[in-house]
Design an enzyme around this catalytic site. Structure first.
Site, PDB file in Angstrom:
ATOM      1  N   ARG A   1       0.593  14.808  13.231  1.00 37.80           N
ATOM      2  CA  ARG A   1       1.151  14.558  11.905  1.00 37.80           C
ATOM      3  C   ARG A   1       1.134  15.761  10.962  1.00 37.80           C
ATOM      4  NH1 ARG A   1      -0.865   8.607  10.060  1.00 37.80           N
ATOM      5  NH2 ARG A   1       1.019   8.623   8.807  1.00 37.80           N
TER       6      ARG A   1
ATOM      7  N   ASP B   1       4.865   0.794  11.961  1.00 34.83           N
ATOM      8  CA  ASP B   1       3.674   0.097  11.461  1.00 34.83           C
ATOM      9  C   ASP B   1       3.604  -1.371  11.913  1.00 34.83           C
ATOM     10  OD1 ASP B   1       2.818   2.411  10.274  1.00 34.83           O
ATOM     11  OD2 ASP B   1       3.322   1.826   8.228  1.00 34.83           O
TER      12      ASP B   1
ATOM     13  N   LYS C   1       0.824  -1.208   0.000  1.00 38.48           N
ATOM     14  CA  LYS C   1       0.000   0.000   0.000  1.00 38.48           C
ATOM     15  C   LYS C   1       0.860   1.261   0.000  1.00 38.48           C
ATOM     16  CE  LYS C   1      -1.802   1.658   4.019  1.00 38.48           C
ATOM     17  NZ  LYS C   1      -1.590   3.115   4.227  1.00 38.48           N
ATOM     18  N   ASN C   2       1.843   1.307   0.888  1.00 35.10           N
ATOM     19  CA  ASN C   2       2.616   2.545   1.045  1.00 35.10           C
ATOM     20  C   ASN C   2       3.611   2.797  -0.085  1.00 35.10           C
ATOM     21  OD1 ASN C   2       1.229   3.122   3.320  1.00 35.10           O
ATOM     22  ND2 ASN C   2       2.897   2.721   4.763  1.00 35.10           N
TER      23      ASN C   2
ATOM     24  N   ARG D   1      -8.382  -0.598   5.007  1.00 41.48           N
ATOM     25  CA  ARG D   1      -7.524   0.409   4.363  1.00 41.48           C
ATOM     26  C   ARG D   1      -6.181  -0.199   3.973  1.00 41.48           C
ATOM     27  NH1 ARG D   1      -6.694   5.594   7.698  1.00 41.48           N
ATOM     28  NH2 ARG D   1      -5.500   5.982   5.811  1.00 41.48           N
TER      29      ARG D   1
ATOM     30  N   CYS E   1      -5.163  13.352  13.118  1.00 43.58           N
ATOM     31  CA  CYS E   1      -5.632  12.011  12.827  1.00 43.58           C
ATOM     32  C   CYS E   1      -5.432  11.176  14.067  1.00 43.58           C
ATOM     33  CB  CYS E   1      -4.941  11.418  11.620  1.00 43.58           C
ATOM     34  SG  CYS E   1      -3.389  10.653  12.005  1.00 43.58           S
TER      35      CYS E   1
HETATM   36  C1  UD1 Z   1       4.403   7.021   6.353  1.00 48.58           C
HETATM   37  C2  UD1 Z   1       3.551   5.798   6.155  1.00 48.58           C
HETATM   38  C3  UD1 Z   1       3.016   5.314   7.494  1.00 48.58           C
HETATM   39  C4  UD1 Z   1       4.146   5.124   8.489  1.00 48.58           C
HETATM   40  C5  UD1 Z   1       5.035   6.358   8.559  1.00 48.58           C
HETATM   41  C6  UD1 Z   1       6.267   6.147   9.395  1.00 48.58           C
HETATM   42  C7  UD1 Z   1       2.673   6.140   3.932  1.00 48.58           C
HETATM   43  C8  UD1 Z   1       1.502   6.451   3.079  1.00 48.58           C
HETATM   44  N1  UD1 Z   1       2.459   6.125   5.247  1.00 48.58           N
HETATM   45  O1  UD1 Z   1       3.550   8.040   6.870  1.00 48.58           O
HETATM   46  O2  UD1 Z   1       2.319   4.084   7.290  1.00 48.58           O
HETATM   47  O3  UD1 Z   1       3.619   4.851   9.761  1.00 48.58           O
HETATM   48  O4  UD1 Z   1       5.475   6.743   7.234  1.00 48.58           O
HETATM   49  O5  UD1 Z   1       7.020   5.082   8.919  1.00 48.58           O
HETATM   50  O6  UD1 Z   1       3.762   5.878   3.444  1.00 48.58           O
HETATM   51  N2  UD1 Z   1       6.448  14.950  10.467  1.00 48.58           N
HETATM   52  C9  UD1 Z   1       6.569  16.306  10.706  1.00 48.58           C
HETATM   53  N3  UD1 Z   1       6.447  17.166   9.649  1.00 48.58           N
HETATM   54  C10 UD1 Z   1       6.242  16.735   8.384  1.00 48.58           C
HETATM   55  C11 UD1 Z   1       6.147  15.359   8.135  1.00 48.58           C
HETATM   56  C12 UD1 Z   1       6.251  14.490   9.202  1.00 48.58           C
HETATM   57  O7  UD1 Z   1       6.752  16.726  11.838  1.00 48.58           O
HETATM   58  O8  UD1 Z   1       6.159  17.579   7.475  1.00 48.58           O
HETATM   59  C13 UD1 Z   1       6.557  13.993  11.581  1.00 48.58           C
HETATM   60  C14 UD1 Z   1       5.277  13.200  11.801  1.00 48.58           C
HETATM   61  O9  UD1 Z   1       4.358  13.886  12.607  1.00 48.58           O
HETATM   62  C15 UD1 Z   1       5.806  11.950  12.462  1.00 48.58           C
HETATM   63  C16 UD1 Z   1       7.177  11.762  11.792  1.00 48.58           C
HETATM   64  O10 UD1 Z   1       7.513  13.019  11.237  1.00 48.58           O
HETATM   65  O11 UD1 Z   1       6.012  12.172  13.838  1.00 48.58           O
HETATM   66  C17 UD1 Z   1       7.218  10.723  10.702  1.00 48.58           C
HETATM   67  O12 UD1 Z   1       6.131  10.917   9.829  1.00 48.58           O
HETATM   68  P1  UD1 Z   1       6.183  10.539   8.288  1.00 48.58           P
HETATM   69  O13 UD1 Z   1       7.370   9.686   8.002  1.00 48.58           O
HETATM   70  O14 UD1 Z   1       6.006  11.782   7.497  1.00 48.58           O
HETATM   71  O15 UD1 Z   1       4.884   9.658   8.138  1.00 48.58           O
HETATM   72  P2  UD1 Z   1       4.006   9.558   6.836  1.00 48.58           P
HETATM   73  O16 UD1 Z   1       4.873   9.782   5.656  1.00 48.58           O
HETATM   74  O17 UD1 Z   1       2.768  10.353   6.999  1.00 48.58           O
END
Ligand code: UD1
Length: 417
Positions: A122, A305, A22-23, A397, A117
């Site tokens: 996030r 995850d 999925k990711n 999902r 969420c």
């Molecule tokens: C992706 C995965 C999700 C997984 C996560 C961490 C997808 C679609 N989803 O989510 O399943 O759990 O990686 O491996 O690939 N953060 C910030 N600012 C930002 C972006 C992130 O502060 O602009 C923080 C987030 O709040 C979190 C951390 O960084 O604490 C990691 O998040 P991130 O790696 O961005 O998660 P996703 O990409 O949303």
């Protein structure tokens, strides 16, 4: 609303075919926005998040054809609506992934800000900062990120935190920028590598994906390509834990063992026998496991995850172990539900102390997010009597045909409407 009914106690045995990730599929689908030519994708899983992304791309103007079970062709010749509306972003944060490619190709994009969420706030500030560093003019207005640029310019971007979709968004944007972009402190997740491979197949010039420094030399345009999405490492890990907990023997086929090293090593530490081939992983367990300490961190460390699933496993293992979540601030919602099944878990800040109990007892529990729902399925597979899991749409999902796959392995599980 659908629920799952599970009768615990059956050891799982047999083979399970792992679906596409999925990711990896989500960002790869959005890569179709980068080219006027068709992108033909194989191994795309049938999941709620994938249909949400296809609906979003369709809304923007991408022509989507599903030629057979697992093939999707996306044609982004013209994109009249350069916008991801709130209604779609609120159900799936990954919708933010349309921002980078749309802006890079058309010079404009509007994407609703994702709200809070279930697993924490996030934010997407790093996506925005990275695009600004490449010259985008970004305003937040009426709950939307409105980004504009002439042509994005290559830049050196040091990311404050490791973000998976942030890295993917910026890598896609940089693929069409003018000049070279260097992403430092980039995410090393296998899904980032899979996206890079797809972009390279489309003509992008990318080096270093899989390391924490990714270099992208922008090109004027990308062409069409055919690409098969990688295997889902989280689905694989979930089935391995299911086999370990139930004292079974399961072979996961069409898998990518090299993406699961931290998970496999923890399963071995817990006492399961794990053997690995080129595209399969086999696990053999007598069900007598030792609790193992787990600390989540960006790849190649233990994935967030898989945290909830290991919590379920520790709950019925011998001894006590700590489970520490360092990625998301509020990712312990499954703890309360596990307790309703009889688990002994104490939470202090970002760490949960799990003391294994000899058995769990079936009860009605509620899924709160995707991986939390997987954890409840695992608990249900070993709990005495019947477990009912409500709000199972969370599970849909991210897990393709999960009850069918578990039934084939000998579980007693059914969906009720
Ligand atoms: C992706 C995965 C999700 C997984 C996560 C961490 C997808 C679609 N989803 O989510 O399943 O759990 O990686 O491996 O690939 N953060 C910030 N600012 C930002 C972006 C992130 O502060 O602009 C923080 C987030 O709040 C979190 C951390 O960084 O604490 C990691 O998040 P991130 O790696 O961005 O998660 P996703 O990409 O949303």
């Amino acid at each position: 609303m659908d629920a799952l009914l599970i009768h615990g106690g059956n050891p799982l045995a047999g083979e399970v075919r792992i679906s596409g990730a999925k990711n990896a599929a989500l960002p790869i689908l959005t890569a179709s926005l980068l080219s006027a030519e068709p992108l033909k994708l194989g191994n795309v899983p049938h999941l709620k998040d994938i249909s949400t992304m296809l609906a979003l791309l369709g809304h923007m103007g991408v022509r989507v054809t599903l030629d057979d079970k697992n093939h999707v062709t996306l044609s982004g010749e013209s994109i009249p609506h350069k916008e991801a509306p709130y209604e779609m972003v609120k159900t799936m944060r990954a919708a933010i992934l349309v921002l980078g490619p749309t802006l890079a190709r058309f010079g404009e994009a509007r994407v609703s800000l994702p709200g809070g969420c279930a697993i924490g706030s996030r934010p997407v500030d790093l996506h925005i900062k990275g695009l600004q560093a490449m010259g985008a003019d970004i305003n937040i207005e009426h709950g939307y990120i409105h980004a504009r640029c002439k042509r994005l310019q290559g830049a050196r971007i040091v990311m404050d935190m490791v973000t998976v979709t942030g890295t993917e968004n910026l890598m896609m944007a940089a693929a069409l920028a003018d000049g070279t972009t260097v992403l430092e402190n980039a995410a090393r997740e296998p899904e980032v590598v899979d996206l890079a491979r797809c972009l390279i197949a489309m003509g992008a010039k990318i080096e270093g994906a899989g390391s924490d420094v990714i270099t992208i030399h922008g090109v004027d345009s990308l062409h069409g390509a055919e690409y098969a999405v990688m295997a889902d490492r989280i689905e694989t890990g979930t089935f391995l834990v299911a086999a370990a907990m139930t004292g079974g023997r399961v072979r996961a086929t069409h898998a990518q063992p090299d993406t699961l090293e931290a998970v496999i090593s923890k399963l071995r530490e817990a006492g399961a026998q794990v053997s690995v081939g080129e595209d399969w992983i086999e696990i053999d367990s007598d069900g007598k496991l030792k609790a193992v300490d787990v600390r989540t961190a960006p790849h190649p460390a233990f994935p967030t995850d898989m945290q909830a699933q290991f919590m379920a496993m520790n709950a019925v293992s011998e001894g006590a172990a700590s489970v520490t979540e360092t990625i998301f601030e509020n990712r312990f919602m499954h703890v309360q539900e596990l307790r309703r099944l009889g688990a002994n878990i104490e939470v202090s800040g970002h760490t949960a102390l799990v003391r294994g109990v000899p058995r769990l007892d079936g009860a009605i529990v509620m899924a709160t997010d995707l991986r939390a729902s997987a954890c409840l399925v695992l608990a249900g597979l070993v709990a005495a009597g019947e477990t009912t899991i409500e709000r199972i749409y969370h599970l849909d999902r991210g897990y393709e045909r999960i009850e069918e796959k578990l039934t084939q392995l000998g579980a007693r599980i059914k969906r009720v409407h």
